[in-house]
Design a protein around this motif. Structure first.
Motif, PDB file in Angstrom:
ATOM      1  N   SER A 195       0.841  -1.191   0.000  1.00 28.67           N
ATOM      2  CA  SER A 195       0.000   0.000   0.000  1.00 28.67           C
ATOM      3  C   SER A 195       0.878   1.244   0.000  1.00 28.67           C
ATOM      4  O   SER A 195       2.038   1.199   0.415  1.00 28.67           O
ATOM      5  CB  SER A 195      -0.909   0.000   1.231  1.00 28.67           C
ATOM      6  OG  SER A 195      -1.775   1.121   1.233  1.00 28.67           O
ATOM      7  N   VAL A 196       0.306   2.353  -0.450  1.00 26.04           N
ATOM      8  CA  VAL A 196       0.991   3.636  -0.431  1.00 26.04           C
ATOM      9  C   VAL A 196      -0.014   4.724  -0.098  1.00 26.04           C
ATOM     10  O   VAL A 196      -1.197   4.617  -0.434  1.00 26.04           O
ATOM     11  CB  VAL A 196       1.681   3.935  -1.781  1.00 26.04           C
ATOM     12  CG1 VAL A 196       0.673   4.013  -2.916  1.00 26.04           C
ATOM     13  CG2 VAL A 196       2.509   5.210  -1.704  1.00 26.04           C
ATOM     14  N   ILE A 197       0.473   5.740   0.596  1.00 30.02           N
ATOM     15  CA  ILE A 197      -0.350   6.906   0.908  1.00 30.02           C
ATOM     16  C   ILE A 197       0.398   8.147   0.421  1.00 30.02           C
ATOM     17  O   ILE A 197       1.612   8.267   0.583  1.00 30.02           O
ATOM     18  CB  ILE A 197      -0.676   6.979   2.415  1.00 30.02           C
ATOM     19  CG1 ILE A 197      -1.686   8.092   2.707  1.00 30.02           C
ATOM     20  CG2 ILE A 197       0.582   7.114   3.259  1.00 30.02           C
ATOM     21  CD1 ILE A 197      -2.297   7.982   4.104  1.00 30.02           C
ATOM     22  N   SER A 198      -0.355   9.043  -0.164  1.00 26.27           N
ATOM     23  CA  SER A 198       0.249  10.237  -0.764  1.00 26.27           C
ATOM     24  C   SER A 198       0.732  11.225   0.295  1.00 26.27           C
ATOM     25  O   SER A 198       0.441  11.079   1.488  1.00 26.27           O
ATOM     26  CB  SER A 198      -0.787  10.920  -1.661  1.00 26.27           C
ATOM     27  OG  SER A 198      -1.868  11.433  -0.873  1.00 26.27           O
ATOM     28  N   VAL A 199       1.446  12.223  -0.151  1.00 26.34           N
ATOM     29  CA  VAL A 199       1.954  13.263   0.735  1.00 26.34           C
ATOM     30  C   VAL A 199       0.817  13.896   1.521  1.00 26.34           C
ATOM     31  O   VAL A 199       0.901  14.078   2.741  1.00 26.34           O
ATOM     32  CB  VAL A 199       2.714  14.332  -0.060  1.00 26.34           C
ATOM     33  CG1 VAL A 199       3.091  15.507   0.838  1.00 26.34           C
ATOM     34  CG2 VAL A 199       3.956  13.739  -0.710  1.00 26.34           C
ATOM     35  N   SER A 200      -0.253  14.203   0.829  1.00 25.12           N
ATOM     36  CA  SER A 200      -1.392  14.849   1.486  1.00 25.12           C
ATOM     37  C   SER A 200      -2.176  13.894   2.368  1.00 25.12           C
ATOM     38  O   SER A 200      -2.920  14.324   3.247  1.00 25.12           O
ATOM     39  CB  SER A 200      -2.332  15.433   0.428  1.00 25.12           C
ATOM     40  OG  SER A 200      -2.937  14.378  -0.313  1.00 25.12           O
ATOM     41  N   GLY A 201      -2.015  12.616   2.108  1.00 24.63           N
ATOM     42  CA  GLY A 201      -2.799  11.626   2.842  1.00 24.63           C
ATOM     43  C   GLY A 201      -4.166  11.380   2.235  1.00 24.63           C
ATOM     44  O   GLY A 201      -4.914  10.535   2.716  1.00 24.63           O
ATOM     45  N   ASN A 202      -4.484  12.089   1.172  1.00 29.24           N
ATOM     46  CA  ASN A 202      -5.817  11.971   0.578  1.00 29.24           C
ATOM     47  C   ASN A 202      -5.927  10.856  -0.454  1.00 29.24           C
ATOM     48  O   ASN A 202      -7.036  10.475  -0.830  1.00 29.24           O
ATOM     49  CB  ASN A 202      -6.201  13.296  -0.091  1.00 29.24           C
ATOM     50  CG  ASN A 202      -6.406  14.414   0.908  1.00 29.24           C
ATOM     51  OD1 ASN A 202      -6.766  14.154   2.058  1.00 29.24           O
ATOM     52  ND2 ASN A 202      -6.174  15.649   0.485  1.00 29.24           N
ATOM     53  N   VAL A 203      -4.792  10.364  -0.917  1.00 32.42           N
ATOM     54  CA  VAL A 203      -4.805   9.329  -1.949  1.00 32.42           C
ATOM     55  C   VAL A 203      -4.106   8.085  -1.423  1.00 32.42           C
ATOM     56  O   VAL A 203      -2.978   8.155  -0.931  1.00 32.42           O
ATOM     57  CB  VAL A 203      -4.111   9.810  -3.237  1.00 32.42           C
ATOM     58  CG1 VAL A 203      -4.155   8.700  -4.289  1.00 32.42           C
ATOM     59  CG2 VAL A 203      -4.777  11.076  -3.763  1.00 32.42           C
ATOM     60  N   THR A 204      -4.789   6.965  -1.507  1.00 29.87           N
ATOM     61  CA  THR A 204      -4.212   5.696  -1.081  1.00 29.87           C
ATOM     62  C   THR A 204      -4.385   4.663  -2.197  1.00 29.87           C
ATOM     63  O   THR A 204      -5.345   4.718  -2.964  1.00 29.87           O
ATOM     64  CB  THR A 204      -4.883   5.170   0.195  1.00 29.87           C
ATOM     65  OG1 THR A 204      -6.298   5.053  -0.020  1.00 29.87           O
ATOM     66  CG2 THR A 204      -4.651   6.122   1.365  1.00 29.87           C
ATOM     67  N   THR A 205      -3.444   3.759  -2.245  1.00 31.80           N
ATOM     68  CA  THR A 205      -3.479   2.679  -3.237  1.00 31.80           C
ATOM     69  C   THR A 205      -3.126   1.380  -2.542  1.00 31.80           C
ATOM     70  O   THR A 205      -2.288   1.358  -1.631  1.00 31.80           O
ATOM     71  CB  THR A 205      -2.484   2.962  -4.379  1.00 31.80           C
ATOM     72  OG1 THR A 205      -2.783   4.233  -4.961  1.00 31.80           O
ATOM     73  CG2 THR A 205      -2.583   1.895  -5.460  1.00 31.80           C
ATOM     74  N   TYR A 206      -3.777   0.305  -2.988  1.00 35.78           N
ATOM     75  CA  TYR A 206      -3.566  -1.000  -2.352  1.00 35.78           C
ATOM     76  C   TYR A 206      -3.313  -2.084  -3.399  1.00 35.78           C
ATOM     77  O   TYR A 206      -3.833  -2.028  -4.515  1.00 35.78           O
ATOM     78  CB  TYR A 206      -4.785  -1.400  -1.532  1.00 35.78           C
ATOM     79  CG  TYR A 206      -5.102  -0.455  -0.410  1.00 35.78           C
ATOM     80  CD1 TYR A 206      -5.974   0.610  -0.596  1.00 35.78           C
ATOM     81  CD2 TYR A 206      -4.524  -0.618   0.844  1.00 35.78           C
ATOM     82  CE1 TYR A 206      -6.256   1.495   0.442  1.00 35.78           C
ATOM     83  CE2 TYR A 206      -4.792   0.251   1.882  1.00 35.78           C
ATOM     84  CZ  TYR A 206      -5.659   1.309   1.676  1.00 35.78           C
ATOM     85  OH  TYR A 206      -5.926   2.182   2.700  1.00 35.78           O
ATOM     86  N   ALA A 207      -2.541  -3.063  -2.994  1.00 41.61           N
ATOM     87  CA  ALA A 207      -2.425  -4.258  -3.814  1.00 41.61           C
ATOM     88  C   ALA A 207      -3.770  -4.970  -3.813  1.00 41.61           C
ATOM     89  O   ALA A 207      -4.509  -4.924  -2.820  1.00 41.61           O
ATOM     90  CB  ALA A 207      -1.342  -5.177  -3.257  1.00 41.61           C
ATOM     91  N   ASP A 208      -4.081  -5.630  -4.901  1.00 39.18           N
ATOM     92  CA  ASP A 208      -5.369  -6.330  -4.986  1.00 39.18           C
ATOM     93  C   ASP A 208      -5.540  -7.348  -3.869  1.00 39.18           C
ATOM     94  O   ASP A 208      -6.653  -7.576  -3.391  1.00 39.18           O
ATOM     95  CB  ASP A 208      -5.482  -7.034  -6.341  1.00 39.18           C
ATOM     96  CG  ASP A 208      -5.690  -6.055  -7.495  1.00 39.18           C
ATOM     97  OD1 ASP A 208      -5.465  -6.464  -8.647  1.00 39.18           O
ATOM     98  OD2 ASP A 208      -6.070  -4.888  -7.235  1.00 39.18           O
ATOM     99  N   SER A 209      -4.437  -7.945  -3.453  1.00 37.40           N
ATOM    100  CA  SER A 209      -4.505  -9.006  -2.451  1.00 37.40           C
ATOM    101  C   SER A 209      -4.929  -8.510  -1.074  1.00 37.40           C
ATOM    102  O   SER A 209      -5.368  -9.312  -0.242  1.00 37.40           O
ATOM    103  CB  SER A 209      -3.153  -9.713  -2.351  1.00 37.40           C
ATOM    104  OG  SER A 209      -2.139  -8.787  -2.008  1.00 37.40           O
ATOM    105  N   VAL A 210      -4.807  -7.209  -0.821  1.00 33.75           N
ATOM    106  CA  VAL A 210      -5.159  -6.690   0.509  1.00 33.75           C
ATOM    107  C   VAL A 210      -6.295  -5.674   0.448  1.00 33.75           C
ATOM    108  O   VAL A 210      -6.780  -5.225   1.492  1.00 33.75           O
ATOM    109  CB  VAL A 210      -3.937  -6.045   1.205  1.00 33.75           C
ATOM    110  CG1 VAL A 210      -2.771  -7.012   1.235  1.00 33.75           C
ATOM    111  CG2 VAL A 210      -3.537  -4.732   0.531  1.00 33.75           C
TER     112      VAL A 210
END
Length: 116
Positions: A49-64
């Protein structure tokens, strides 16, 4: 010198929640994206997973996706990974990372073991 320290790992039963933390001793935490990665025995390190600098955008691997949640607290220089409904397949060493155009700093990892 930037230092990322993960904590919160351990042994958990499948389905039980677990929250990982990663504290950044540097002074530029709020200026970087933060990510979680994991490496299971015999496998390559993979993105979680990753969270952006602002914290407003997150991305996840499909598995989680739908089970894990990433968040950050800039006041505490800490990023979290809330693991809900963990499965034995989630067993791995979990690492946090910090970066902008690439992942420049890494923690040493924390072991997560999910029992069935």
């Amino acid at each position: 010198q930037v230092q990322l320290v993960e904590s919160g790992g351990g042994l958990v039963q499948a389905g039980g929640p677990l929250r990982l933390s990663c504290a950044d001793s540097g002074r530029t935490f709020s200026s970087y994206a933060m990510g979680w990665f994991r490496q299971a025995p015999g496998k390559e390190r993979e993105f979680v997973s990753v969270i952006s600098v602002s914290g407003n955008v997150t991305t996840y691997a499909d598995s989680v996706k739908g089970r894990f949640t990433i968040s950050k607290d800039n006041a505490k220089n800490t990023v979290y990974l809330q693991m809900n409904s963990p499965e034995p397949e989630d067993t791995a060493v979990y690492y946090c990372a910090k970066g902008s155009t690439g992942w420049s700093d890494w923690g040493r990892g924390t072991q997560v073991t999910v029992s069935s």
